[in-house]
Design an enzyme around this catalytic site. Structure first.
Site: not given
Ligand code: NAD
Ligand code: DAU
Length: 359
Positions: A140-142, A165, A169
């Site tokens: 992730t970019d975080e 988180y 990562k």
């Molecule tokens: P998600 O939470 O929707 O899915 C995560 C999956 O991993 C689930 O199916 C869960 O059951 C499985 N999992 C969790 N812990 C596990 C374990 N110990 N063993 C096996 N399986 C396990 O997450 P996502 O949003 O699909 O993100 C996927 C990946 O991409 C993550 O590594 C996250 O850090 C990264 N990522 C997400 C975003 C985003 O915006 N969602 C952006 C950049 C990177």
């Molecule tokens: O940047 C990549 C990341 O983006 C991933 O690595 C994470 O897995 C993914 O969850 C996401 O993180 P964020 O914290 O940015 O996503 P989230 O959807 O939780 O929140 C997006 C923005 O909205 C953030 O600034 C927090 C705000 N927010 C979120 C929720 C859930 C609100 O204002 N209200 C809310 O209820």
């Protein structure tokens, strides 16, 4: 462009989650000669319903397991002779990491190291044929922390994780780099910005807004809603990962982002307008649901990606503009209310109640 890696059997971890299931739904039909083994623990975020359209495909296998289970991983590597790993499995929600950080250390950091160890043991015979194997660590970019109003993250930005988180990562990224450097494991790392699209669990901002607009319930916006995220359609992320897996250089890092920055408040208004349009409400009807709430502790202000390395090295371009992608995404959730309802009922309501009580 010369192909550097041609997978025959891919271990996909976390393939029942949001991005993992979108990846499998695209790649299983795209590569019928490649076998995909989906290892997922099925936490609250994993959902096999997402994968119904491919579950009977000859080139797809599901294994319910934890990525920290080293014995099981060794058995799977021996049985399937994986050429490639695409590692998504993680706890992914920042708010949950603030209330319960240890689960993040376990799955994200220990899980990644356990998987790297399994790959190192299984691939020791091909250490000098890096093109034959590839380990793609999806991050992730975080990990780069928070930006002010200007500037962008690049592959050279210093690590500065600021939530449990992102710290878990970042730690996993460091292990992935260490395995590339120390053992020559052919690792690539991708660091992507915020994804949106079908099958996202409604604890994350976009599906949360859609779900609560549909039920006409208050929508919590942290702080003043002026935090900025760089949004990317999940299909564009998955295509970037496919390119990196096949053509990325072992040891290299690729930043992936949509160049689609938006404040949370502007984005929520766009989504509410699309939901109102889709449900036949008068224009602006749902804006009254926006409710400013106490800010997320340590809330990162802005993320923004400079994806020029990925564009120049591998020719990647996102296909979706934010306008087009958001319209498609809202339409998908409105067409799939049964999916949204079932995951909301499953575990989201309890979580929301614990966070906010009666909002
Ligand atoms: P998600 O939470 O929707 O899915 C995560 C999956 O991993 C689930 O199916 C869960 O059951 C499985 N999992 C969790 N812990 C596990 C374990 N110990 N063993 C096996 N399986 C396990 O997450 P996502 O949003 O699909 O993100 C996927 C990946 O991409 C993550 O590594 C996250 O850090 C990264 N990522 C997400 C975003 C985003 O915006 N969602 C952006 C950049 C990177
Ligand atoms: O940047 C990549 C990341 O983006 C991933 O690595 C994470 O897995 C993914 O969850 C996401 O993180 P964020 O914290 O940015 O996503 P989230 O959807 O939780 O929140 C997006 C923005 O909205 C953030 O600034 C927090 C705000 N927010 C979120 C929720 C859930 C609100 O204002 N209200 C809310 O209820």
């Amino acid at each position: 462009m010369a192909l550097t890696h041609d997978p025959t059997c891919i271990l996909v971890t976390g393939g029942a989650g949001f991005i993992g299931s979108n990846f499998l739904l695209r790649m299983v039909p795209r590569y019928p000669e490649t076998h995909f083994v989906n290892l997922d623990r099925l936490t609250y975020a994993g959902n096999l319903m997402n994968l119904r359209s491919i579950e009977k495909s000859a080139n797809y296998t599901f294994v319910r397991a934890d990525v920290t289970d080293s014995e099981l991983l060794a058995t799977l590597f021996a049985r399937h002779k994986f050429t490639s790993v695409v590692h998504f499995a993680a706890e992914s929600h920042v708010d949950r990491s603030i209330t319960a950080p240890l689960a993040f250390v376990r799955s994200n950091t220990l899980g990644t190291v356990t998987l790297l160890e399994a790959a190192r043991a299984a691939w020791s015979d091909v250490a000098h044929a890096a093109h034959a194997r590839r380990f793609l660590h999806v991050s992730t970019d975080e990990v780069y922390g928070s930006l002010g109003a200007d500037s962008f993250f690049t592959e050279h930005s210093p690590y500065d994780p600021r939530s449990p988180y992102s710290a878990s990562k970042a730690s996993a990224d460091h292990f992935a780099r260490a395995y590339a450097h120390t053992y020559g494991l052919p690792v690539c790392i991708s660091n992507c910005s915020n994804n949106y699209g079908p099958y996202q669990f409604p604890e994350k901002l976009i599906p949360l807004v859609i779900a609560r607009a549909c039920s006409q319930e208050p929508i919590p916006i942290y702080g003043q809603g002026d935090n900025v995220r760089d949004w990317l359609h999940v299909a564009d992320h998955c295509d970037a990962l496919d390119l990196i897996l096949r053509n990325g250089q072992p040891g290299d890092t690729y930043l992936v982002g949509g160049s689609s920055e938006c404040t949370n408040l502007s984005l929520v208004r766009i989504i509410l307008d699309l939901v109102d349009e889709g449900l036949g409400h008068p224009s602006g009807h749902s804006h009254r649901l926006i409710t400013l709430v106490t800010d997320r502790p340590g809330h990162d202000f802005r993320y923004a990606i400079d994806a020029s390395h990925l564009r120049q090295a591998l020719g990647w371009r996102p296909r979706y503009s934010l306008t087009e992608g958001m319209r498609q995404t809202v339409a998908w959730y409105l067409d799939n209310m049964d999916w949204l309802q079932s995951v909301t009922d499953r575990s989201y309501r309890d979580y929301f109640q614990a966070q906010y009580g009666q909002l």
